[in-house]
Enzyme design. Structure first.
Site, PDB file in Angstrom:
ATOM      1  CB  SER A   1      -0.949  -0.040   1.214  1.00 57.74           C
ATOM      2  OG  SER A   1      -1.853   1.039   1.179  1.00 57.74           O
ATOM      3  CB  THR A   2       1.416   4.016   2.426  1.00 62.97           C
ATOM      4  OG1 THR A   2       0.018   4.147   2.656  1.00 62.97           O
ATOM      5  CG2 THR A   2       2.067   5.389   2.400  1.00 62.97           C
TER       6      THR A   2
ATOM      7  CG  ASP B   1      -5.701  -5.892   2.473  1.00 62.03           C
ATOM      8  OD1 ASP B   1      -6.339  -6.933   2.708  1.00 62.03           O
ATOM      9  OD2 ASP B   1      -5.588  -5.410   1.333  1.00 62.03           O
TER      10      ASP B   1
ATOM     11  CG  HIS C   1      -4.258  -1.049  -0.621  1.00 63.24           C
ATOM     12  ND1 HIS C   1      -4.013  -1.104   0.728  1.00 63.24           N
ATOM     13  CD2 HIS C   1      -4.795  -2.255  -0.947  1.00 63.24           C
ATOM     14  CE1 HIS C   1      -4.392  -2.274   1.202  1.00 63.24           C
ATOM     15  NE2 HIS C   1      -4.877  -2.988   0.211  1.00 63.24           N
TER      16      HIS C   1
ATOM     17  CG  MET D   1      -0.689   3.604   6.536  1.00 65.32           C
ATOM     18  SD  MET D   1      -1.687   5.114   6.749  1.00 65.32           S
ATOM     19  CE  MET D   1      -2.295   5.358   5.083  1.00 65.32           C
TER      20      MET D   1
END
Length: 350
Positions: A167-168, A291, A194, A288
């Site tokens: 993600s991030t 998931d 993401h 973050m």
């Protein structure tokens, strides 16, 4: 970590500046220390106000967002959140900004309903960006050296698919990992990053330009095969199913398991565990939240293996932390060692 987080808002639009400042001022954990109307003014204000985070518009007169970002990363590295337009051109430039060192991005509101979403996610992203050590911000091309894995698995050569979730900070991490892998890697790769709709396609095209592997945004019916990396399209859930001797991509509007994300790492990895079992390798990178924990647990329960990025090289040590704390990681590795570990686990012994 000093609270409240000091933020500089950079945007040439008075309306956008006011909107962003109102959103941020409503959060007691954030202090807006000033604003700038273009890149040149932003460089001066960063030097004088010393913000921890900068929100940076891409399209500005005098000096645009990309030029400003390059100057900041070269002279005064600071955590940057980009503001991107809902356009194909905006997506392409945003991918470039993430490559140059921006921590994350948010979409400019295109309609009134988008303002609520911006108000929900922007403070969260600001606070996460403020925790990123300046030394981890990307300031150049990623290292393509393959660092050998610390140990060789007794099941080396049995891996047929590598499932990566992030993600991030993920676009830069994926670039470092995927560009270090050989084009003839004897396993397929499936990826969840993401991102909002419209951004995974440009990300796949950019990574394909840089890597020896073939990399593309996945489409329904794509066959998972060696040397090909498929990135789940944003706005869809990607899962794998076996059909007549091949494993194919299926895309769904919603997930069978509860999830906040579309695409979801859990959804993909649960299907990987079901289809490939002990021949699967799960890799969890910077991001973050948590998931991926359910999917990685399923991979482990079916006899597969798990790699997690270490805290020292993550932009945000959230998703890998969740996997490590759940006891799911066979190896916890710095980012430059991930590609070497994948190669050592996928390739058969000499």
């Amino acid at each position: 970590m000093n609270w409240p987080v000091k933020v500089l808002v950079v945007d040439d639009s008075a309306f956008s500046r006011r909107l962003l400042m109102d959103i941020l001022k409503a959060d007691p954990g954030i202090q807006v220390v000033g604003y700038a109307r273009n890149g040149e003014e932003a460089l001066e204000k960063v030097a004088s106000l010393q913000p921890q985070v900068v929100t940076l518009d891409l399209e500005m007169p005098v000096m645009d967002g990309l030029a400003t970002l390059k100057s900041l990363m070269a002279s005064s590295p600071v955590a940057v959140i980009m503001l991107s337009a809902h356009t194909a051109a905006g997506a392409e430039v945003t991918i470039k900004a993430l490559e140059l060192g921006a921590v994350d991005f948010v979409l400019k509101p295109a309609k009134s309903g988008d303002i609520k979403e911006l108000a929900r996610i922007l403070p969260e992203k600001i606070k996460a960006a403020a925790r990123v050590p300046v030394g981890r911000l990307c300031r150049g091309k990623p290292c393509r050296e393959i660092i050998p894995a610390p140990f060789i698995s007794p099941r080396q050569g049995q891996v047929e698919v590598v499932a990566i979730g992030t993600s991030t900070g993920g676009p830069a991490a994926l670039q470092q990992v995927l560009t270090a892998l050989p084009g003839d890697l004897p396993a397929g790769i499936v990826i969840v990053q993401h991102m909002p709709p419209g951004f995974t396609g440009p990300l796949a095209r950019r990574l394909n330009e840089l890597a020896a592997l073939e990399i593309r945004e996945a489409a329904a019916g794509d066959v998972v095969r060696p040397g090909l990396a498929l990135i789940a399209p944003a706005g869809k859930q990607m899962l794998l199913e076996r059909h007549a001797g091949s494993v194919q991509v299926q895309l769904a509007a919603e997930a069978e398991v509860p999830t906040l994300f579309k695409p979801s790492v859990d959804v993909l990895m649960l299907s990987v565990a079901r289809v490939y079992g002990p021949r699967s390798l799960g890799v969890i990178l910077t991001g973050m939240g948590n998931d991926g924990v359910r999917g990685l647990k399923a991979i482990k329960e079916r006899g597969g293996q798990v790699l997690a990025q270490d805290e020292g090289t993550c932009i945000v040590y959230g998703m890998p932390r969740a996997a490590v704390e759940a006891g799911l990681a066979d190896q916890v590795l710095p980012l430059p060692a991930i590609a070497g570990a994948i190669v050592s686990l996928v390739a058969p012994r000499p």
